[in-house]
Design a protein around this motif. Structure first.
Motif, PDB file in Angstrom:
ATOM      1  N   ILE A 141     -25.965 -41.894  58.284  1.00 18.95           N
ATOM      2  CA  ILE A 141     -27.319 -42.181  58.773  1.00 18.95           C
ATOM      3  C   ILE A 141     -27.271 -42.651  60.226  1.00 18.95           C
ATOM      4  O   ILE A 141     -28.085 -42.217  61.057  1.00 18.95           O
ATOM      5  CB  ILE A 141     -27.994 -43.239  57.886  1.00 18.95           C
ATOM      6  N   ALA A 142     -26.311 -43.536  60.539  1.00 24.45           N
ATOM      7  CA  ALA A 142     -26.186 -44.036  61.913  1.00 24.45           C
ATOM      8  C   ALA A 142     -25.899 -42.902  62.885  1.00 24.45           C
ATOM      9  O   ALA A 142     -26.455 -42.857  63.994  1.00 24.45           O
ATOM     10  CB  ALA A 142     -25.076 -45.082  61.978  1.00 24.45           C
ATOM     11  N   GLU A 143     -25.054 -41.962  62.479  1.00 28.61           N
ATOM     12  CA  GLU A 143     -24.717 -40.831  63.362  1.00 28.61           C
ATOM     13  C   GLU A 143     -25.923 -39.928  63.589  1.00 28.61           C
ATOM     14  O   GLU A 143     -26.140 -39.428  64.700  1.00 28.61           O
ATOM     15  CB  GLU A 143     -23.552 -40.046  62.749  1.00 28.61           C
ATOM     16  N   LYS A 144     -26.721 -39.709  62.542  1.00 28.48           N
ATOM     17  CA  LYS A 144     -27.914 -38.871  62.691  1.00 28.48           C
ATOM     18  C   LYS A 144     -28.931 -39.524  63.614  1.00 28.48           C
ATOM     19  O   LYS A 144     -29.591 -38.843  64.407  1.00 28.48           O
ATOM     20  CB  LYS A 144     -28.538 -38.609  61.323  1.00 28.48           C
ATOM     21  N   ILE A 145     -29.072 -40.838  63.512  1.00 31.30           N
ATOM     22  CA  ILE A 145     -30.004 -41.544  64.399  1.00 31.30           C
ATOM     23  C   ILE A 145     -29.521 -41.448  65.838  1.00 31.30           C
ATOM     24  O   ILE A 145     -30.290 -41.172  66.760  1.00 31.30           O
ATOM     25  CB  ILE A 145     -30.152 -43.016  63.967  1.00 31.30           C
ATOM     26  N   THR A 146     -28.223 -41.658  66.037  1.00 31.91           N
ATOM     27  CA  THR A 146     -27.647 -41.616  67.381  1.00 31.91           C
ATOM     28  C   THR A 146     -27.822 -40.241  68.021  1.00 31.91           C
ATOM     29  O   THR A 146     -28.121 -40.126  69.218  1.00 31.91           O
ATOM     30  CB  THR A 146     -26.160 -41.978  67.334  1.00 31.91           C
ATOM     31  N   SER A 147     -27.650 -39.197  67.225  1.00 30.62           N
ATOM     32  CA  SER A 147     -27.757 -37.832  67.767  1.00 30.62           C
ATOM     33  C   SER A 147     -29.192 -37.449  68.112  1.00 30.62           C
ATOM     34  O   SER A 147     -29.423 -36.418  68.748  1.00 30.62           O
ATOM     35  CB  SER A 147     -27.181 -36.825  66.761  1.00 30.62           C
ATOM     36  N   SER A 148     -30.161 -38.267  67.704  1.00 32.13           N
ATOM     37  CA  SER A 148     -31.569 -37.927  67.935  1.00 32.13           C
ATOM     38  C   SER A 148     -32.169 -38.611  69.155  1.00 32.13           C
ATOM     39  O   SER A 148     -33.347 -38.404  69.456  1.00 32.13           O
ATOM     40  CB  SER A 148     -32.394 -38.316  66.698  1.00 32.13           C
ATOM     41  N   VAL A 149     -31.392 -39.419  69.841  1.00 33.70           N
ATOM     42  CA  VAL A 149     -31.971 -40.329  70.842  1.00 33.70           C
ATOM     43  C   VAL A 149     -32.601 -39.627  72.036  1.00 33.70           C
ATOM     44  O   VAL A 149     -33.429 -40.221  72.734  1.00 33.70           O
ATOM     45  CB  VAL A 149     -30.912 -41.339  71.344  1.00 33.70           C
ATOM     46  N   ASN A 150     -32.262 -38.368  72.297  1.00 35.59           N
ATOM     47  CA  ASN A 150     -32.776 -37.700  73.498  1.00 35.59           C
ATOM     48  C   ASN A 150     -34.144 -37.062  73.300  1.00 35.59           C
ATOM     49  O   ASN A 150     -34.725 -36.537  74.249  1.00 35.59           O
ATOM     50  CB  ASN A 150     -31.777 -36.633  73.966  1.00 35.59           C
ATOM     51  N   ASP A 151     -34.661 -37.096  72.094  1.00 33.81           N
ATOM     52  CA  ASP A 151     -35.963 -36.499  71.823  1.00 33.81           C
ATOM     53  C   ASP A 151     -36.774 -37.440  70.940  1.00 33.81           C
ATOM     54  O   ASP A 151     -36.368 -37.767  69.832  1.00 33.81           O
ATOM     55  CB  ASP A 151     -35.789 -35.150  71.126  1.00 33.81           C
ATOM     56  N   THR A 152     -37.921 -37.872  71.430  1.00 35.06           N
ATOM     57  CA  THR A 152     -38.715 -38.876  70.727  1.00 35.06           C
ATOM     58  C   THR A 152     -39.165 -38.402  69.352  1.00 35.06           C
ATOM     59  O   THR A 152     -39.124 -39.149  68.377  1.00 35.06           O
ATOM     60  CB  THR A 152     -39.936 -39.275  71.563  1.00 35.06           C
ATOM     61  N   ARG A 153     -39.605 -37.159  69.270  1.00 33.18           N
ATOM     62  CA  ARG A 153     -40.085 -36.658  67.981  1.00 33.18           C
ATOM     63  C   ARG A 153     -38.944 -36.561  66.969  1.00 33.18           C
ATOM     64  O   ARG A 153     -39.112 -36.873  65.785  1.00 33.18           O
ATOM     65  CB  ARG A 153     -40.763 -35.299  68.162  1.00 33.18           C
ATOM     66  N   THR A 154     -37.794 -36.123  67.431  1.00 31.97           N
ATOM     67  CA  THR A 154     -36.629 -36.062  66.537  1.00 31.97           C
ATOM     68  C   THR A 154     -36.218 -37.460  66.102  1.00 31.97           C
ATOM     69  O   THR A 154     -35.855 -37.682  64.943  1.00 31.97           O
ATOM     70  CB  THR A 154     -35.450 -35.362  67.242  1.00 31.97           C
TER      71      THR A 154
END
Length: 414
Positions: free
Chosen positions: A215-228
């Motif tokens: 879960i932490a990795e998925k959150i981290t990978s989403s940081v460049n796009d607000t909607r993601t």
């Protein structure tokens, strides 16, 4: 203070043995409230285990209080000069009798009331371990009740045969605890049934930590796009709560098994040195388990911080008015759940609060920026353009009024 008070301590707590009134005075000197301590005579193991009661009888002859070691109480222990036993690493010392300044620093342990006795020290250290186990189990139980955890449902949803074994372990542990409370000891047959239970619990705990890491990795990978990021946080919130509950129940289950293990060691009547070594191994393994979990929650906290930071900046709020606020709110919810979990572990973690900027506020900031820029332009051109500058101001004010009507309030241009 009439007599000396024996003081023992380890990484989990401090125990004071002596006359009850003297202990009260000693606690006052240590600035520890009596209501934050536990009477050792009420220890669960002394109520259920016959041999344990006999083993700790000398400690029971004197009053005793145990207090969970916090950052504050640890500082007090160091301040008052408690020594460390070179072989066990635990604290020990005395609080002296008579007069002010009753704390005696750098006191030889051999000189305490009753003298140095390896069996006595081993027994007291084992009793302290059981007190710490009991306190930790209570805190985890309170936490699971607070969040209304449904651990069995979470594990069943995984459709994993290995995870399902955890539920059978819970039943075996409950039966063993029931046997101990009614008979005062554990039979060989009962212990044989429990022999592989700790491994099963460890496997479930590791599985829960892998889920939290994912879960932490998925959150981290989403940081460049607000909607993601919004989608990742919304999806993660329930998952984080579920797997924190599983991890908490695993910690509690291992502590329950360790409590039964302590009883088993006591029943075998092993020598004091070996008993101390067993206590050290149990305590050391507990620290490792807690560290693996706090390491996972720390990574989650960092991932949430990275995901939320900057999501309340002015232009993002204006351009994504439906997404940016959700990111902030979900981040705050997850941060709060992590803080509750850390508190149950006895950690001092301050819940961060990420501010949620409203759309009107963001538009106001844009308006203020326009106003500031217009004022600056007017000042620069006033001396040379004269009347023309007023016209520029009028045009800017009119533009500002149009934006105000379309997008909301912000400070009027001067």
């Amino acid at each position: 203070m009439n007599e000396e008070i024996e003081v023992y301590g380890d990484d989990d707590g401090i125990m004071l043995l002596g006359d009850s009134e003297d202990i009260r005075q000693a606690l006052a000197e240590l600035q520890i409230s009596e209501e934050h301590t536990t009477d050792i005579s009420k220890a669960a193991i002394l109520k259920t285990a016959h041999r344990a009661t006999k083993m700790f009888s000398k400690a029971q002859d004197r009053s005793g209080r145990w207090v969970k070691l916090t950052k504050e109480s640890a500082q007090k222990a160091r301040k008052h000069g408690l020594l460390r036993n070179n072989s066990t690493g635990n604290f020990m010392g005395v609080i002296g009798k008579g007069g002010k300044g009753g704390i005696k620093g750098n006191v030889q342990f051999e000189k305490i009331a009753g003298g140095f006795n390896p069996a006595k020290v081993a027994n007291v250290e084992m009793l302290m371990l059981t007190m710490a186990l009991e306190q930790a189990m209570k805190e985890m139980t309170d936490y699971l009740k607070q969040i209304d955890a449904k651990v069995d449902q979470v594990l069943r949803q995984q459709k994993n045969a290995e995870l399902a074994k955890f539920l059978s372990v819970a039943g075996l542990v409950s039966e063993a605890e029931n046997e101990l409370s009614h008979i005062g000891s554990l039979s060989d047959a009962t212990w044989d049934q429990l022999s592989n239970s700790a491994q099963t619990v460890n496997e479930v705990q590791q599985y829960s930590l892998l889920q939290l890491k994912d879960i932490a990795e998925k959150i981290t990978s989403s940081v460049n796009d607000t909607r993601t990021t919004k989608d990742a946080l919304v999806k993660a919130r329930s998952g984080i709560g579920d797997w924190l509950a599983v991890a908490a129940d695993c910690l509690r289950m291992r502590d329950r098994i360790d409590m039964l293990k302590v009883q088993r060691f006591i029943d075998t009547d092993i020598n004091p040195d070996l008993l101390s070594k067993h206590r050290f191994v149990i305590a050391d393994n507990r620290r490792a388990r807690y560290h693996s979990i706090t390491d996972a929650t720390a990574k989650l906290q960092q991932a949430i911080k990275q995901a939320v930071q900057g999501k309340d900046d002015t232009m993002r709020v204006i351009l994504l008015p439906m997404d940016a606020p959700v990111v902030i709110r979900e981040g705050n919810e997850i941060a709060s759940s992590l803080a509750r979990f850390d508190k149950a572990l006895g950690l001092e973690y301050k819940t961060p609060h990420f501010s949620e900027k409203q759309w009107n506020q963001a538009m106001g900031e844009v308006g203020q920026s326009i106003a500031n820029s217009t004022e600056q332009l007017m000042q620069q051109t006033r001396s040379t353009l004269g009347e023309g500058a007023k016209q520029i101001g009028n045009v800017a004010n009119e533009a500002g009024n149009q934006i105000k009507k379309a997008f909301g309030n912000f400070p009027k241009l001067r």
